[in-house]
Design a protein around this motif. Sequence first.
Motif, PDB file in Angstrom:
ATOM      1  N   GLY A   1       0.809  -1.207   0.000  1.00  0.00           N
ATOM      2  CA  GLY A   1       0.000   0.000   0.000  1.00  0.00           C
ATOM      3  C   GLY A   1       0.842   1.255   0.000  1.00  0.00           C
ATOM      4  O   GLY A   1       2.070   1.218  -0.091  1.00  0.00           O
ATOM      5  N   LYS A   2       0.161   2.389   0.073  1.00  0.00           N
ATOM      6  CA  LYS A   2       0.808   3.701   0.076  1.00  0.00           C
ATOM      7  C   LYS A   2       1.009   4.182   1.515  1.00  0.00           C
ATOM      8  O   LYS A   2       0.084   4.157   2.332  1.00  0.00           O
ATOM      9  CB  LYS A   2      -0.047   4.723  -0.688  1.00  0.00           C
ATOM     10  CG  LYS A   2      -0.284   4.352  -2.148  1.00  0.00           C
ATOM     11  CD  LYS A   2       1.016   4.427  -2.954  1.00  0.00           C
ATOM     12  CE  LYS A   2       0.755   4.173  -4.438  1.00  0.00           C
ATOM     13  NZ  LYS A   2       2.007   4.221  -5.241  1.00  0.00           N
ATOM     14  N   TYR A   3       2.214   4.641   1.803  1.00  0.00           N
ATOM     15  CA  TYR A   3       2.585   5.151   3.118  1.00  0.00           C
ATOM     16  C   TYR A   3       3.234   6.518   2.954  1.00  0.00           C
ATOM     17  O   TYR A   3       3.507   6.959   1.837  1.00  0.00           O
ATOM     18  CB  TYR A   3       3.576   4.207   3.818  1.00  0.00           C
ATOM     19  CG  TYR A   3       3.048   2.830   4.117  1.00  0.00           C
ATOM     20  CD1 TYR A   3       2.692   2.466   5.415  1.00  0.00           C
ATOM     21  CD2 TYR A   3       2.922   1.867   3.111  1.00  0.00           C
ATOM     22  CE1 TYR A   3       2.228   1.185   5.713  1.00  0.00           C
ATOM     23  CE2 TYR A   3       2.444   0.593   3.385  1.00  0.00           C
ATOM     24  CZ  TYR A   3       2.106   0.259   4.685  1.00  0.00           C
ATOM     25  OH  TYR A   3       1.641  -1.008   4.963  1.00  0.00           O
ATOM     26  N   GLN A   4       3.513   7.159   4.081  1.00  0.00           N
ATOM     27  CA  GLN A   4       4.296   8.396   4.088  1.00  0.00           C
ATOM     28  C   GLN A   4       5.300   8.346   5.240  1.00  0.00           C
ATOM     29  O   GLN A   4       4.986   7.817   6.316  1.00  0.00           O
ATOM     30  CB  GLN A   4       3.400   9.627   4.275  1.00  0.00           C
ATOM     31  CG  GLN A   4       2.490   9.921   3.090  1.00  0.00           C
ATOM     32  CD  GLN A   4       1.562  11.077   3.394  1.00  0.00           C
ATOM     33  OE1 GLN A   4       0.924  11.124   4.437  1.00  0.00           O
ATOM     34  NE2 GLN A   4       1.497  12.038   2.473  1.00  0.00           N
ATOM     35  N   VAL A   5       6.484   8.882   5.005  1.00  0.00           N
ATOM     36  CA  VAL A   5       7.433   9.115   6.086  1.00  0.00           C
ATOM     37  C   VAL A   5       7.297  10.581   6.474  1.00  0.00           C
ATOM     38  O   VAL A   5       7.462  11.477   5.642  1.00  0.00           O
ATOM     39  CB  VAL A   5       8.873   8.784   5.656  1.00  0.00           C
ATOM     40  CG1 VAL A   5       9.842   9.072   6.800  1.00  0.00           C
ATOM     41  CG2 VAL A   5       8.973   7.318   5.240  1.00  0.00           C
ATOM     42  N   TYR A   6       6.969  10.800   7.717  1.00  0.00           N
ATOM     43  CA  TYR A   6       6.633  12.135   8.212  1.00  0.00           C
ATOM     44  C   TYR A   6       7.726  12.636   9.148  1.00  0.00           C
ATOM     45  O   TYR A   6       8.067  11.969  10.130  1.00  0.00           O
ATOM     46  CB  TYR A   6       5.290  12.067   8.943  1.00  0.00           C
ATOM     47  CG  TYR A   6       4.846  13.333   9.650  1.00  0.00           C
ATOM     48  CD1 TYR A   6       4.881  14.569   9.010  1.00  0.00           C
ATOM     49  CD2 TYR A   6       4.340  13.270  10.954  1.00  0.00           C
ATOM     50  CE1 TYR A   6       4.440  15.706   9.657  1.00  0.00           C
ATOM     51  CE2 TYR A   6       3.897  14.417  11.606  1.00  0.00           C
ATOM     52  CZ  TYR A   6       3.954  15.628  10.958  1.00  0.00           C
ATOM     53  OH  TYR A   6       3.513  16.765  11.596  1.00  0.00           O
TER      54      TYR A   6
ATOM     55  N   ALA B   1      10.089  19.814   9.413  1.00  0.00           N
ATOM     56  CA  ALA B   1      10.956  19.959   8.236  1.00  0.00           C
ATOM     57  C   ALA B   1      10.283  20.870   7.214  1.00  0.00           C
ATOM     58  O   ALA B   1       9.068  21.087   7.228  1.00  0.00           O
ATOM     59  CB  ALA B   1      11.232  18.598   7.615  1.00  0.00           C
ATOM     60  N   LYS B   2      11.074  21.404   6.300  1.00  0.00           N
ATOM     61  CA  LYS B   2      10.518  22.250   5.242  1.00  0.00           C
ATOM     62  C   LYS B   2       9.500  21.464   4.426  1.00  0.00           C
ATOM     63  O   LYS B   2       8.417  21.967   4.106  1.00  0.00           O
ATOM     64  CB  LYS B   2      11.648  22.760   4.340  1.00  0.00           C
ATOM     65  CG  LYS B   2      11.185  23.716   3.252  1.00  0.00           C
ATOM     66  CD  LYS B   2      12.366  24.257   2.451  1.00  0.00           C
ATOM     67  CE  LYS B   2      11.899  25.221   1.368  1.00  0.00           C
ATOM     68  NZ  LYS B   2      13.047  25.736   0.572  1.00  0.00           N
ATOM     69  N   THR B   3       9.847  20.224   4.043  1.00  0.00           N
ATOM     70  CA  THR B   3       8.889  19.301   3.436  1.00  0.00           C
ATOM     71  C   THR B   3       8.683  18.172   4.430  1.00  0.00           C
ATOM     72  O   THR B   3       9.577  17.350   4.644  1.00  0.00           O
ATOM     73  CB  THR B   3       9.422  18.735   2.102  1.00  0.00           C
ATOM     74  OG1 THR B   3       9.652  19.816   1.198  1.00  0.00           O
ATOM     75  CG2 THR B   3       8.428  17.760   1.492  1.00  0.00           C
ATOM     76  N   GLU B   4       7.511  18.138   5.056  1.00  0.00           N
ATOM     77  CA  GLU B   4       7.320  17.242   6.194  1.00  0.00           C
ATOM     78  C   GLU B   4       7.041  15.794   5.792  1.00  0.00           C
ATOM     79  O   GLU B   4       7.384  14.870   6.538  1.00  0.00           O
ATOM     80  CB  GLU B   4       6.184  17.745   7.086  1.00  0.00           C
ATOM     81  CG  GLU B   4       6.522  19.030   7.831  1.00  0.00           C
ATOM     82  CD  GLU B   4       5.489  19.374   8.883  1.00  0.00           C
ATOM     83  OE1 GLU B   4       5.889  19.829   9.972  1.00  0.00           O
ATOM     84  OE2 GLU B   4       4.279  19.177   8.621  1.00  0.00           O
ATOM     85  N   LYS B   5       6.403  15.564   4.634  1.00  0.00           N
ATOM     86  CA  LYS B   5       5.989  14.216   4.275  1.00  0.00           C
ATOM     87  C   LYS B   5       6.609  13.767   2.959  1.00  0.00           C
ATOM     88  O   LYS B   5       6.635  14.511   1.985  1.00  0.00           O
ATOM     89  CB  LYS B   5       4.462  14.118   4.201  1.00  0.00           C
ATOM     90  CG  LYS B   5       3.785  14.308   5.554  1.00  0.00           C
ATOM     91  CD  LYS B   5       2.278  14.173   5.472  1.00  0.00           C
ATOM     92  CE  LYS B   5       1.633  14.324   6.851  1.00  0.00           C
ATOM     93  NZ  LYS B   5       0.149  14.203   6.778  1.00  0.00           N
ATOM     94  N   THR B   6       7.086  12.519   2.952  1.00  0.00           N
ATOM     95  CA  THR B   6       7.697  11.910   1.770  1.00  0.00           C
ATOM     96  C   THR B   6       6.978  10.602   1.473  1.00  0.00           C
ATOM     97  O   THR B   6       6.748   9.792   2.384  1.00  0.00           O
ATOM     98  CB  THR B   6       9.191  11.619   2.025  1.00  0.00           C
ATOM     99  OG1 THR B   6       9.854  12.856   2.337  1.00  0.00           O
ATOM    100  CG2 THR B   6       9.845  10.983   0.819  1.00  0.00           C
ATOM    101  N   ALA B   7       6.628  10.391   0.211  1.00  0.00           N
ATOM    102  CA  ALA B   7       5.895   9.184  -0.168  1.00  0.00           C
ATOM    103  C   ALA B   7       6.767   7.941   0.008  1.00  0.00           C
ATOM    104  O   ALA B   7       7.969   7.953  -0.262  1.00  0.00           O
ATOM    105  CB  ALA B   7       5.424   9.294  -1.613  1.00  0.00           C
TER     106      ALA B   7
END
Length: 381
Positions: free
Chosen positions: A107-112, A116-122
């Motif tokens: 499935g799809k997750y995020q690393v949070y 941070a300037k960009t808080e979430k990464t796929a």
Amino acid sequence: MPRSTTPRVLQVTGLLAIAGLVATGCAKNKTDSAPAGAAKVSVELDDNGCHVSPDSVAAGPVTFTVKNTKADKVSEAELLRNDIIMGEKENLSPGLSGTFSLHLNGGKYQVYCPNAKTEKTAFTVTGAAAKASQDPKVKADLDQAVSGYQSYVVTEVDKLVPATKKFTDAVRAGDIPRAKQAFAPARYYYEEVEPVAESFGDLDPDIDARVNDVTDQSKWTGFHRLEKALWQDKSLTGTAPIADKLDADVAKLKSLVAKTSYQPAQLANGATDLLNEVASSKITGEEDRYSHTDLSDFEANVVGGEKAFDLLKPALTRIDPALAKTVTQQYASVLTALQPYKKGSGYVDYSTVGDDKRRVLTQKVDGLAEPLSQVAAKVNS
């Protein structure tokens, strides 16, 4: 209990994740070895965001190694799915690293990475639903462990509800001596299962935030807001609404834990997270800074973590009997070290415990942190 000050509301349904793994400050930058066959994911933190490599793995056991390379504003990484916290590593100052292990479905997750300037990464997990590959006897032990832990959490939160009401009733009545007496016993049940509450987004800060965890003190609620009123302000004037909200938040926690489920690695993650609580805020005296009831919280964190470990112990004994024995001995050592400070049904005022004695307690926690940090990976194959 370190928390991000970034506002966040996580909608929690179904699977509840227990956050955290390696105890910072006491684990000496120890990182776990991944179980055989586990995918390995590196997460590097800087102030721009989370740098995840690889950003896609196959379903199954996964070990995340999180390192703060040079971030001043970012000190943690969380794995989210549908805004549910699946696992995290926190309290990483620049140069420190740690790990957490999970068994992930496709499935799809995020690393949070809060702040941070960009808080979430796929992050993507591919393939069909992951299936554990343990020996059937190990799997049966682990199934029993997660079932037992779910029952334990429900039972302790069931105790928390009336214990909190005893405390809040005294607050509403303006009875300072009675409220002081009820404060630590109520918190004990919360501290046993604190990582569970932390997984419900803003619920833990609402119940248990310290003054430095909130940016707007007019919105500060929970146990520690009332602790300040009792011990520092010496007045309960105007605190009835805070008491009412604490009752409502604890009732919400009860409704949420009744429908949660767990992974074996999450039990181990939670045990280590509780030990991290001891190292980061109880031994330092930060947690109960007005009442100095830190040793009651200390014991509750250790007892709650030991319960999670004890449920995993039959399976771990099959997997790594030496590790199971070591962790058992170290838990006993920590609890024995607390005994000299017992006073009646509670503990002595923590402000009377000198730095030399606090160092001894720290050493005992250190002795448990290193072997305990290895358990999640062992049960996550």
